[in-house]
Design a protein around this motif. Structure first.
Motif, PDB file in Angstrom:
ATOM      1  N   ASN A 166      47.904 -14.347  86.249  1.00  0.00           N
ATOM      2  CA  ASN A 166      48.242 -15.575  86.963  1.00  0.00           C
ATOM      3  C   ASN A 166      47.848 -16.835  86.187  1.00  0.00           C
ATOM      4  N   TYR A 167      47.804 -16.706  84.875  1.00  0.00           N
ATOM      5  CA  TYR A 167      47.477 -17.868  84.044  1.00  0.00           C
ATOM      6  C   TYR A 167      48.706 -18.760  83.925  1.00  0.00           C
ATOM      7  N   THR A 168      48.540 -20.058  84.203  1.00  0.00           N
ATOM      8  CA  THR A 168      49.712 -20.940  84.197  1.00  0.00           C
ATOM      9  C   THR A 168      49.638 -22.003  83.116  1.00  0.00           C
ATOM     10  N   GLY A 169      48.706 -21.870  82.213  1.00  0.00           N
ATOM     11  CA  GLY A 169      48.673 -22.805  81.088  1.00  0.00           C
ATOM     12  C   GLY A 169      47.629 -23.891  81.194  1.00  0.00           C
ATOM     13  N   ALA A 170      46.694 -23.747  82.106  1.00  0.00           N
ATOM     14  CA  ALA A 170      45.649 -24.757  82.230  1.00  0.00           C
ATOM     15  C   ALA A 170      44.602 -24.568  81.133  1.00  0.00           C
ATOM     16  N   VAL A 171      44.297 -25.630  80.434  1.00  0.00           N
ATOM     17  CA  VAL A 171      43.277 -25.573  79.388  1.00  0.00           C
ATOM     18  C   VAL A 171      42.276 -26.689  79.664  1.00  0.00           C
ATOM     19  N   GLY A 172      41.015 -26.343  79.664  1.00  0.00           N
ATOM     20  CA  GLY A 172      39.985 -27.344  79.905  1.00  0.00           C
ATOM     21  C   GLY A 172      38.884 -26.760  80.766  1.00  0.00           C
ATOM     22  N   GLN A 173      38.255 -27.645  81.541  1.00  0.00           N
ATOM     23  CA  GLN A 173      37.258 -27.173  82.492  1.00  0.00           C
ATOM     24  C   GLN A 173      37.649 -27.702  83.861  1.00  0.00           C
ATOM     25  N   PHE A 174      37.798 -26.791  84.812  1.00  0.00           N
ATOM     26  CA  PHE A 174      38.309 -27.209  86.115  1.00  0.00           C
ATOM     27  C   PHE A 174      37.460 -26.662  87.249  1.00  0.00           C
ATOM     28  N   GLN A 175      37.601 -27.323  88.356  1.00  0.00           N
ATOM     29  CA  GLN A 175      36.924 -26.904  89.570  1.00  0.00           C
ATOM     30  C   GLN A 175      37.886 -27.113  90.732  1.00  0.00           C
ATOM     31  N   LEU A 176      38.136 -26.062  91.500  1.00  0.00           N
ATOM     32  CA  LEU A 176      39.079 -26.143  92.605  1.00  0.00           C
ATOM     33  C   LEU A 176      38.305 -26.179  93.915  1.00  0.00           C
ATOM     34  N   ALA A 177      38.717 -27.054  94.817  1.00  0.00           N
ATOM     35  CA  ALA A 177      38.022 -27.145  96.104  1.00  0.00           C
ATOM     36  C   ALA A 177      39.038 -27.348  97.213  1.00  0.00           C
ATOM     37  N   ALA A 178      38.750 -26.780  98.392  1.00  0.00           N
ATOM     38  CA  ALA A 178      39.651 -26.919  99.529  1.00  0.00           C
ATOM     39  C   ALA A 178      38.859 -27.368 100.744  1.00  0.00           C
ATOM     40  N   ARG A 179      39.512 -28.095 101.626  1.00  0.00           N
ATOM     41  CA  ARG A 179      38.814 -28.609 102.797  1.00  0.00           C
ATOM     42  C   ARG A 179      39.803 -28.817 103.945  1.00  0.00           C
ATOM     43  N   LEU A 180      39.381 -28.460 105.132  1.00  0.00           N
ATOM     44  CA  LEU A 180      40.183 -28.721 106.333  1.00  0.00           C
ATOM     45  C   LEU A 180      39.592 -29.914 107.068  1.00  0.00           C
ATOM     46  N   ASP A 181      40.456 -30.723 107.692  1.00  0.00           N
ATOM     47  CA  ASP A 181      39.960 -31.859 108.468  1.00  0.00           C
ATOM     48  C   ASP A 181      39.045 -31.369 109.580  1.00  0.00           C
ATOM     49  N   THR A 182      39.528 -30.371 110.256  1.00  0.00           N
ATOM     50  CA  THR A 182      38.765 -29.822 111.362  1.00  0.00           C
ATOM     51  C   THR A 182      39.026 -28.321 111.413  1.00  0.00           C
ATOM     52  N   ASN A 183      38.052 -27.587 111.891  1.00  0.00           N
ATOM     53  CA  ASN A 183      38.219 -26.138 111.902  1.00  0.00           C
ATOM     54  C   ASN A 183      38.749 -25.623 113.238  1.00  0.00           C
ATOM     55  N   VAL A 184      38.745 -26.489 114.224  1.00  0.00           N
ATOM     56  CA  VAL A 184      39.228 -26.072 115.537  1.00  0.00           C
ATOM     57  C   VAL A 184      40.390 -26.975 115.921  1.00  0.00           C
ATOM     58  N   VAL A 185      41.501 -26.345 116.270  1.00  0.00           N
ATOM     59  CA  VAL A 185      42.691 -27.143 116.542  1.00  0.00           C
ATOM     60  C   VAL A 185      43.504 -26.457 117.634  1.00  0.00           C
ATOM     61  N   SER A 186      44.251 -27.255 118.392  1.00  0.00           N
ATOM     62  CA  SER A 186      45.106 -26.677 119.433  1.00  0.00           C
ATOM     63  C   SER A 186      46.464 -26.323 118.831  1.00  0.00           C
ATOM     64  N   VAL A 187      47.155 -25.443 119.509  1.00  0.00           N
ATOM     65  CA  VAL A 187      48.510 -25.108 119.077  1.00  0.00           C
ATOM     66  C   VAL A 187      49.347 -26.381 119.085  1.00  0.00           C
ATOM     67  N   ASN A 188      50.176 -26.535 118.074  1.00  0.00           N
ATOM     68  CA  ASN A 188      51.078 -27.687 117.904  1.00  0.00           C
ATOM     69  C   ASN A 188      50.360 -28.991 117.524  1.00  0.00           C
ATOM     70  N   ASP A 189      49.064 -28.919 117.292  1.00  0.00           N
ATOM     71  CA  ASP A 189      48.380 -30.115 116.791  1.00  0.00           C
ATOM     72  C   ASP A 189      48.315 -30.032 115.278  1.00  0.00           C
TER      73      ASP A 189
END
Lengths: 611, 255
Positions: free
Chosen positions: A304-327
């Motif tokens: 799954n290498y896509t050609g990235a060269v360097g030093q990287f850090q990937l991070a993910a975040r959700l606004d909120t962890n609890v949500v209602s349906v359709n929100d």
């Protein structure tokens, strides 16, 4: 004895203090700690608090040679009320041998007294493998004969060109995808008025990006191989190698307009006061071609290498962890680090089908820091869950080649839990229209002809050129004006009795005569109608009151309006005849048609006379 | 109240319809044969049949559209654009015509670099050409008739109830008439601007209406321009991007 010793100590210490105070402070220094063989640096000897200009002798050494100098300098400053002056001498020096070398103390003579400076040690490194390519651009163009000193001979005494340009890569050995910054620099000893770069050089196997120069090139003094130059960065270009091998970036062509000294002539008028002794000359220079060794990223490449060269850090975040349906809930994916950001795409987010995902908003902030791209790329997804339940957003991975550690590495986010709460039943369920795909356009072609023809029209026919069109407007205008006049007249008649009677007089008389004609056999009736017509006509025409409608009064009234005596007499006679006929029928022998004709004639005559 | 207006409307419609029916009978046959030839793929024959109708001095949006399509099939981009533009002029709201016109324009060699216009201006321009001159002129005349009739009623019934009501109709009709009339005049002005299409594969645009003058630029088949002035057999044309120059009149065709 002890006292003597003390006095002696004091005296000596006092003495040394005095001597110390008198001894000027002399500092020798270099502007660099280490240089390559053949490279120049500045050696400076400064005397602090010297009242006169000291004479400084460069220490005799075989390892260094003076390229330029001595250059006198003096500084004078007042600091907190204490004045100090610094006088010094500087040399441009070239190191001739490799090794840890020492410049011996310099001899300084101040007011016929000799002092010595400190010794300066400097590390001289052997010349590394030629960084600028060996290929000389001289063969390419005869115009750039003087563009740069010969790389092979590094003797500082060699005559150097007044103007040269160089391409300086920050690295020469990279892997595919690792950026190389090439700085195109100008070195000049003459005044440069102007310069122009037509286009970036051909660089097969590279993806080039120019770094915008924020200001005009600034001239800085710089010494190249022992020669003083003013240098300026003209252009910085980042090249991304897209394939491996020995790749070449072709020479960059730069046009200059420089100042050159004119040949003096003996012409009297060619006085420098009146004539410019300098001329502007066009020069075309080429840099060297830059050769780079580009290695492939080591095999085997991860799946799954896509050609990235360097030093990287990937991070993910959700606004909120609890949500209602359709929100909606926001999901951030951020890639941070250093490397080939510009050619890099963030990994895609894969989610269960129960979550609608909208096209992400992209945000990036990438700066060039020390010839490397540093910053972040961020994608903000808007997620709308359509079903209740707990969902784990799986870790997102990015495989990149670490150009420092020379190996593949993976950065991944942590799994994130999203709790989706059911929605209360009274809230209407919004069905998403976004999951449907657009009708894919396979091909484009003309639309088909029209088989139902619309009505044919005459070519060049213009409705505004038709007379009927304008006639409608004319007719309308006439209609409006007509209405206004007609209504006005009607109004007038309504308000004016006399006018009304007069206008109706003839019509009424005609009607009565018609009745008289109809009543042909009944003589009495004929006389009556004719009398009515005549009397009524005169009464209406002259607007006479009802009571004055008697024969004598009528004749009198007509007489006042006309000077036709004959007509008045005739009228008078006729009226009498009619009166007589009415009351004594059979008395008149003339026939009724004659009488009607006579009456009609009289009315016509009257209408001509009394109007 | 609306009785006289209805009558005038009917009269106008009748007038127009009877005319077109009489003319249409002569050409519908040719048109049908042309359509059949096109459907069979016999484009050359279709072009000939369609052209016969044009030579007869009559046209229609569908005819120009079909002819434009046939010309495109025969790789005559210039002719195709000419006829599609004429069709567009006759029927400005027809989506098919607009689509094909844009499509055929992709096949011309010249591409102009036009400055972007704001959406508002774009909208205004398209609204300006939304109706044909004929439609606007007829609307103007209807407004005029309404104006006249309502005025007469108002004048006659001044001070009475129906008169007052007629006055409001008169005011509305007057406003409408001024608006529509102005619009038709604008449309007339637009219509009378001569538009040309380059018919030859390559044509030189000169700096003066003389053969020996400097060649400013070269246009290819299908390029459009507006005629600014005329001198003998030369047109001074202006392109959408503002370039102007002289072109020989026989190298172009007027839309």
């Amino acid at each position: 004895m002890r006292t003597l010793a003390l006095i002696l100590f004091l005296a000596i210490s006092a003495c040394t203090t005095v001597v110390k105070a008198q001894q000027p402070e002399i500092i020798a220094s270099c502007d660099v700690r280490n240089v390559y063989v053949g490279d120049t640096f500045t050696y400076k000897v400064e005397v602090i608090d010297a009242s006169t200009t000291p004479t400084i002798h460069f220490p005799s050494t075989r390892n260094f040679s003076i390229v330029n100098g001595p250059m006198q300098s003096s500084r004078y400053s007042i600091n907190n009320g204490v004045q100090s002056s610094t006088r010094g001498v500087s040399y441009v020096v070239v190191a001739l041998e490799a090794g840890k070398l020492t410049i011996p103390p310099a001899q300084v003579i101040i007011k016929n007294k000799s002092y010595q400076s400190n010794a300066v040690s400097i590390e001289v490194l052997p010349q590394p493998g030629s960084t600028t390519g060996a290929q000389s651009a001289q063969s390419k163009s005869p115009t750039q004969k003087n563009n740069r000193p010969d790389q092979s001979s590094r003797t500082p005494q060699k005559a150097s060109p007044e103007l040269m340009v160089r391409a300086e890569p920050n690295v020469t050995h990279v892997v595919v995808g690792e950026p190389v910054t090439i700085t195109y620099k100008l070195f000049t000893q003459v005044r440069v008025y102007n310069y122009g770069i037509d286009k970036l050089p051909d660089a097969v196997g590279f993806w080039a990006e120019e770094i915008e120069q924020k200001t005009q090139p600034q001239l800085k003094p710089e010494i190249v191989e022992g020669v003083n130059y003013q240098s300026a960065v003209l252009k910085e270009v980042v090249y991304y190698p897209t394939r491996s091998g020995e790749l070449t970036i072709e020479p960059l062509r730069i046009n200059f307009e420089v100042q050159t000294r004119k040949q003096r002539t003996n012409n009297f008028f060619n006085d420098p006061f009146f004539d410019d002794v300098f001329a502007r000359t066009q020069k075309v220079l080429f840099t060297d071609a830059v050769k780079l060794r580009v290695d492939d990223v080591p095999k085997p490449t991860p799946a799954n290498y896509t050609g990235a060269v360097g030093q990287f850090q990937l991070a993910a975040r959700l606004d909120t962890n609890v949500v209602s349906v359709n929100d909606a809930v926001g999901f951030n994916l951020t890639l941070q680090g250093t490397g080939n950001f510009k050619t890099l795409n963030l990994p895609e987010l894969k989610l269960p089908d129960d979550i609608d995902m909208f096209k992400p908003e992209k945000e990036e902030k990438i700066n060039l820091v020390n010839a490397a791209y540093r910053g972040y790329k961020r994608m903000t997804y808007l997620l709308v869950p359509r079903k209740a339940g707990d969902i784990i957003i799986p870790p997102i991975e990015l495989v990149y080649y670490d150009s420092q550690q020379k190996r593949y590495r993976t950065t991944k986010t942590v799994p994130i839990q999203l709790i989706i709460q059911p929605v209360s039943s009274d809230q209407p369920l919004v069905t998403s229209g976004y999951t449907r795909k657009e009708v894919a356009l396979m091909n484009r072609d003309l639309r088909f002809i029209k088989l139902q023809s619309d009505p044919f029209v005459r070519i060049g026919g213009n409705i505004l050129h038709k007379s009927w069109y304008w006639l409608v407007f004319v007719a309308g205008t006439i209609f409006i004006i007509g209405t206004v006049f007609y209504e006005q007249r009607e109004n007038k008649i309504e308000t004016n009795q006399a006018l009304s009677r007069r206008l109706k007089a003839f019509r009424n008389a005609q009607q009565l005569i018609k009745l008289a004609t109809k009543a042909g056999s009944d003589e009495k009736q004929v006389y009556f109608y004719l009398s009515q017509a005549l009397v009524g006509y005169i009464g209406d025409s002259l607007n006479l009151p009802e009571k004055s409608l008697v024969t004598e009064a009528l004749a009198e009234a007509v007489k006042m309006r006309t000077n036709n005596e004959k007509l008045v007499n005739e009228l008078h006679a006729l009226l009498i005849r009619l009166d007589r006929g009415r009351f004594a029928p059979g008395a008149d022998e003339s026939s009724t048609p004659d009488l009607i004709r006579h009456a009609t004639h009289t009315i016509q005559q009257l209408s001509r006379e009394i109007k | 109240m609306t009785f006289p207006i209805k009558i005038s409307l009917h009269l106008i419609l009748f007038f127009l319809l009877t005319r077109t029916v009489i003319i249409g009978a002569d050409f519908q046959e040719l048109m049908n044969r042309g359509d059949a030839a096109f459907t069979e793929g016999n484009f050359q024959q279709a072009v000939e049949l369609y052209t016969q109708i044009l030579n007869g001095g009559h046209t229609s949006a569908a005819l120009e559209y079909n002819l434009g399509n046939a010309c495109f099939k025969l790789d005559q981009v210039g002719q195709s654009i000419l006829h599609l533009e004429r069709a567009h002029k006759l029927s400005p709201r027809d989506e098919d015509i607009q689509f094909n016109l844009n499509y055929v324009k992709l096949y011309r060699q010249d591409q102009l670099d036009l400055p972007g216009r704001s959406a508002l201006v774009e909208q205004f321009e398209s609204l300006r050409r939304y109706f044909t001159l004929r439609e606007l002129a007829l609307a103007a005349i209807i407004c005029w008739v309404l104006l006249v009739v309502s005025f007469v009623i108002f004048w006659h019934g001044r001070g009475k109830r129906y008169g007052n009501q007629a006055f409001y109709i008169f005011l509305t009709a007057t406003t409408m008439f001024i608006l529509v009339g102005g619009w038709s005049l604008d449309s007339y002005r637009l219509d009378s601007q001569k538009q040309i299409v380059v018919m030859e594969t390559e044509v030189q645009i000169h700096s003066a209406p003389v053969e020996t003058s400097k060649v400013l630029f070269i246009l290819h088949e299908g390029m459009e321009g507006t005629v600014k002035s005329q001198a003998d057999a030369w047109y001074e044309i202006k392109l959408a991007d503002g370039k102007t120059g002289w072109v020989q009149a026989d190298a172009v065709a007027q839309i």
